[in-house]
Write an enzyme that holds these catalytic residues in place. Structure first.
Site, PDB file in Angstrom:
ATOM      1  N   ARG A  19      34.026  42.218  40.747  1.00  0.00           N
ATOM      2  CA  ARG A  19      34.106  41.050  39.865  1.00  0.00           C
ATOM      3  C   ARG A  19      34.550  39.827  40.662  1.00  0.00           C
ATOM      4  O   ARG A  19      33.789  38.881  40.852  1.00  0.00           O
ATOM      5  CB  ARG A  19      35.050  41.348  38.697  1.00  0.00           C
ATOM      6  CG  ARG A  19      34.921  40.392  37.506  1.00  0.00           C
ATOM      7  CD  ARG A  19      35.775  39.158  37.634  1.00  0.00           C
ATOM      8  NE  ARG A  19      37.188  39.441  37.810  1.00  0.00           N
ATOM      9  CZ  ARG A  19      38.060  38.518  38.192  1.00  0.00           C
ATOM     10  NH1 ARG A  19      37.682  37.265  38.439  1.00  0.00           N
ATOM     11  NH2 ARG A  19      39.346  38.831  38.367  1.00  0.00           N
ATOM     12  N   ASP A  20      35.757  39.843  41.211  1.00  0.00           N
ATOM     13  CA  ASP A  20      36.242  38.696  41.982  1.00  0.00           C
ATOM     14  C   ASP A  20      35.392  38.487  43.235  1.00  0.00           C
ATOM     15  O   ASP A  20      35.148  37.356  43.665  1.00  0.00           O
ATOM     16  CB  ASP A  20      37.705  38.913  42.371  1.00  0.00           C
ATOM     17  CG  ASP A  20      38.472  37.600  42.506  1.00  0.00           C
ATOM     18  OD1 ASP A  20      37.863  36.593  42.880  1.00  0.00           O
ATOM     19  OD2 ASP A  20      39.684  37.586  42.231  1.00  0.00           O
ATOM     20  N   HIS A  23      32.432  35.910  43.460  1.00  0.00           N
ATOM     21  CA  HIS A  23      32.590  34.504  43.819  1.00  0.00           C
ATOM     22  C   HIS A  23      32.114  34.233  45.246  1.00  0.00           C
ATOM     23  O   HIS A  23      31.593  33.165  45.550  1.00  0.00           O
ATOM     24  CB  HIS A  23      34.065  34.090  43.715  1.00  0.00           C
ATOM     25  CG  HIS A  23      34.570  33.935  42.317  1.00  0.00           C
ATOM     26  ND1 HIS A  23      34.119  32.962  41.451  1.00  0.00           N
ATOM     27  CD2 HIS A  23      35.516  34.641  41.637  1.00  0.00           C
ATOM     28  CE1 HIS A  23      34.762  33.057  40.305  1.00  0.00           C
ATOM     29  NE2 HIS A  23      35.611  34.069  40.383  1.00  0.00           N
ATOM     30  N   SER A 173      45.771  32.223  41.081  1.00  0.00           N
ATOM     31  CA  SER A 173      44.354  31.869  41.164  1.00  0.00           C
ATOM     32  C   SER A 173      44.024  30.979  42.345  1.00  0.00           C
ATOM     33  O   SER A 173      42.873  30.942  42.799  1.00  0.00           O
ATOM     34  CB  SER A 173      43.920  31.165  39.875  1.00  0.00           C
ATOM     35  OG  SER A 173      44.309  31.890  38.738  1.00  0.00           O
ATOM     36  N   HIS A 200      48.156  39.536  40.505  1.00  0.00           N
ATOM     37  CA  HIS A 200      46.856  39.375  41.175  1.00  0.00           C
ATOM     38  C   HIS A 200      47.000  38.251  42.190  1.00  0.00           C
ATOM     39  O   HIS A 200      47.243  37.103  41.822  1.00  0.00           O
ATOM     40  CB  HIS A 200      45.799  39.023  40.120  1.00  0.00           C
ATOM     41  CG  HIS A 200      44.438  38.682  40.647  1.00  0.00           C
ATOM     42  ND1 HIS A 200      43.356  39.518  40.486  1.00  0.00           N
ATOM     43  CD2 HIS A 200      43.961  37.582  41.292  1.00  0.00           C
ATOM     44  CE1 HIS A 200      42.283  38.954  41.005  1.00  0.00           C
ATOM     45  NE2 HIS A 200      42.624  37.770  41.508  1.00  0.00           N
TER      46      HIS A 200
END
Length: 341
Positions: A19-20, A23, A173, A200
């Site tokens: 998922r990440d 990017h 983030s 995270h």
């Protein structure tokens, strides 16, 4: 004397490589790539393997990037490859909807994270309730968490628990935190809730691993990490390194070290052209406190406007731009350009 496994602290590692990591490749992973990594992650007994567009369910769009595959194909592909690991998904209200949540759980999502800006947990109420009603594990995470303090984050996390979240926590983030920042925030959250706390990390300032360990020491028991650090900008906490370090510290993850090293090799060979690195742009993004996923559009816009991308990142940081405001990148770039004439 070695500590028996049942007496070691248990840390649940949540793997958002699929998922990440999206990017880093413009959300263009194909089904074979997803399947190959999911098989390797499953063989390593990684507890949760998260999949989807980099910005989550329903996020594929012209504004932030169209994914190669739709949500249904991604989830179905990974679900078929996971025979023991649970499958996770991520959704931010405004990009995804309850319909997306229902479809994801129908396709086998076991763990669903509902995300909100760090001061806006109230927007998660409806969707956390939907996830609980669907029978999946509901988690709540706060984005851009460096933009407020420990007390506010603790209050927002407690609110998500009230809404039904079974684990809550924060995402760095922008890769902006120092370990002391993480310690203060995770301590405050852990004191305020009675569910597992999530952390995270991103590696813009080279501190993702140190910050993840600080989170564990402060009371977090769910830590995110990706193979080879595959993720937005300078990448995430590096999964296989974290597993090794936690093993040295005597923590129990349930993940086989050799198998997770093999999974990381699969990720390096199949998912990425090169592992993430901490270049000048990554450092500027981390210092400015700008979402790591802005790297590609910032570089493209700066090139088109003929301005320094570091100046653009710093200007975006001054304006406290957050994910979902990608349309402001061009406006800020043109303002910078006009100011230098």
């Amino acid at each position: 004397m070695n500590t028996p496994p049942h007496e070691r602290p248990r840390i649940v590692l949540h793997d958002p490589t699929l998922r990440d990591g999206h990017h880093a490749v413009g959300h263009q992973l194909d089904a074979d790539q997803l399947r190959d990594y999911a098989i390797a992650a499953n063989a390593a007994a990684i507890p949760v393997v998260e999949v989807g567009h980099g910005n989550g369910l329903g996020a594929s769009s012209l504004q932030i990037g169209r994914s190669k595959l739709d949500d249904a194909t991604m989830l179905t592909t990974v679900r078929e490859a996971l025979t023991s690991s649970r499958m996770g998904v991520f959704m931010a209200p405004g990009w995804g909807t309850s319909v997306d949540l229902e479809a994801a759980v129908h396709r086998g999502a076991d763990v669903v994270r509902i995300a909100a800006h760090c001061t806006e947990a109230d927007v998660t109420e409806r969707h956390l309730g939907v996830v609980r009603d669907l029978g999946a594990e509901a988690q709540g995470v706060l984005l851009m968490s460096h933009m407020t303090g420990p007390g506010e984050l603790a209050e927002q996390c407690a609110l998500m628990v009230k809404f039904g979240a079974q684990a809550v926590g924060i995402m760095d983030s922008a890769g902006h935190y120092l370990p002391s920042d993480v310690t203060a925030r995770v301590h405050a959250i852990a004191d305020a809730v009675d569910v597992p706390v999530i952390f995270h990390g991103h590696n813009n300032l080279g501190l993702a691993l140190a910050n993840s360990l600080a989170a564990v020491d402060a009371g977090a028991s769910v830590i995110d990490a990706t193979a080879r650090g595959f993720g937005a900008g300078a990448g995430n906490t590096q999964l296989e390194v974290l597993v090794a370090v936690l093993e040295r510290r005597g923590a129990e993850t349930g993940i086989g070290l050799r198998a997770v090293l093999a999974a990381a090799d699969v990720a390096a060979d199949r998912l990425m052209k090169a592992p993430p690195s901490i270049d000048s742009i990554a450092v500027a993004s981390g210092l400015a406190g700008v979402f790591s996923g802005f790297r590609r559009p910032v570089l493209q816009t700066a090139r088109a406007e003929g301005i320094d991308p570091i100046d653009l990142f710093l200007a975006l940081g001054e304006r406290q731009v957050v994910a979902g405001q990608e349309d402001l990148i061009g406006d800020v770039a043109r303002q910078l350009k006009a100011a230098t004439r």
